[in-house]
Enzyme design. Sequence first.
Site, PDB file in Angstrom:
ATOM      1  N   LYS A 198      61.858  -5.155 -83.480  1.00  0.00           N
ATOM      2  CA  LYS A 198      62.790  -5.042 -84.609  1.00  0.00           C
ATOM      3  C   LYS A 198      62.110  -4.291 -85.773  1.00  0.00           C
ATOM      4  CE  LYS A 198      65.966  -7.470 -82.526  1.00  0.00           C
ATOM      5  NZ  LYS A 198      65.535  -7.328 -81.136  1.00  0.00           N
TER       6      LYS A 198
HETATM    7  C1  LIG Z   1      71.805  -8.781 -80.737  1.00  0.00           C
HETATM    8  C2  LIG Z   1      70.686  -9.724 -80.429  1.00  0.00           C
HETATM    9  N1  LIG Z   1      70.883 -11.051 -80.525  1.00  0.00           N
HETATM   10  C3  LIG Z   1      69.894 -11.921 -80.282  1.00  0.00           C
HETATM   11  C4  LIG Z   1      68.633 -11.513 -79.921  1.00  0.00           C
HETATM   12  C5  LIG Z   1      67.578 -12.503 -79.623  1.00  0.00           C
HETATM   13  O1  LIG Z   1      66.456 -12.391 -80.454  1.00  0.00           O
HETATM   14  P1  LIG Z   1      65.008 -12.839 -79.940  1.00  0.00           P
HETATM   15  O2  LIG Z   1      64.561 -11.851 -78.917  1.00  0.00           O
HETATM   16  O3  LIG Z   1      64.168 -12.817 -81.178  1.00  0.00           O
HETATM   17  O4  LIG Z   1      65.145 -14.197 -79.387  1.00  0.00           O
HETATM   18  C6  LIG Z   1      68.379 -10.143 -79.806  1.00  0.00           C
HETATM   19  C7  LIG Z   1      67.048  -9.667 -79.421  1.00  0.00           C
HETATM   20  O5  LIG Z   1      66.818  -8.537 -79.106  1.00  0.00           O
HETATM   21  C8  LIG Z   1      69.425  -9.227 -80.055  1.00  0.00           C
HETATM   22  O6  LIG Z   1      69.233  -7.912 -79.954  1.00  0.00           O
END
Ligand SMILES: Cc1ncc(COP(=O)(O)O)c(C=O)c1O
Length: 365
Positions: free
Chosen positions: A185
């Site tokens: 990110k």
């Molecule tokens: C749109 C979206 N929601 C949720 C997540 C979940 O985040 P994390 O990977 O930090 O658990 C991501 C991760 O890439 C995402 O792109």
Amino acid sequence: MKIEIIDLKKRFQEEKIEILECIKRVLKKGNLILTPEVANFEKSICKFTGSKYCLGVNSGTDALMMSLWGAGISRGDEVITSPISFIASVSSIIHVGAKPVFVDVDNDLNIKPDLIQSAITKKTKAIMPVHWTGRVCQMDKILQIAKKHNLIVIEDAAQSMGAYFNNKHAGTYGKISAFSTHPLKNLNALGDGGFVITNEKKLYNKIKLYRNHGLKGRDNVEIIGVNSRLDSLHAEVLNFRLKRLKNIIERKQSNINLYRKLINNNKVHIIEDKKTEKNAYVMFVTLCEERDKLQKYLQKFKIQSLIYYKTPLHLHKATKFLGYKKGDFFNAEKFTKKVISFPHHQHLKKKEIEFICKKINDFYS
Ligand SMILES: Cc1ncc(COP(=O)(O)O)c(C=O)c1O
């Protein structure tokens, strides 16, 4: 020349001194869990986004689950969301016992507000817009629908730190919102991490307890919670990186502008940014004809590209039980056949983007 899509090694080189200082500062104190570094980070996020409360947690996925749980979404409820996202958007809904209900996307790959109304049933409790690629959904329309039908809005803002809609930061529209600080990110930790923001004190207090085993003090368990704390090391690094976030987004934006200028064929579609939106460009997703062939062609020149994603969420083996089938979401199915992301990270040199664009143009000529 090899052009990679992931920039993390270069990012470390650029920030080496400051990151090592962050690590030293935290380790010297000998305290690594829920220390003032985490509270400082949460305060900085509130200031940046304009939100009243923030809580650092273990991941964007946990942030989503805790947002849903905190907002009271549970068994039997339906939550409307987009078929174009990462699986966590859907698995978080399923993990709290609710049912994801998909609504097709618009030409910007985000949920199409005009289609939401027809997906609302007696069981619908919430809408979960996903700000895909760092572009905020049309929140004015979504809020109007939610108000009319008395629905909760929970934003999946995992990809949208630094993104705005009508000059208001992503994640500040709904009841509560979930962000990811995964290494890929724009605002990224040294591993997994995430946070929630909300303006509601009650909700903040509920999740604050929940993320730390329901503990109020060392020996007083108020509720059965989980372990989902943002580590102090990550918080300190995130606090440093937050100061650089705008600069990173601007550099990415400027790289994309160069792509827009140099790509000279109509087989590559770069989605326009509307005046109302400021895209954080976590990913640079374009829509290309003959996508798979193009990807192979670019590989020959050591240009890396990635596909987010080939399969819309309603067509996975794991989501089959929801009862959807091929053909249910025309746009999502059409676009997932075309999406491809090219390198756009902040460390790219002008000549590297010129080289990529030349090869893309060559492919179609
Ligand atoms: C749109 C979206 N929601 C949720 C997540 C979940 O985040 P994390 O990977 O930090 O658990 C991501 C991760 O890439 C995402 O792109």
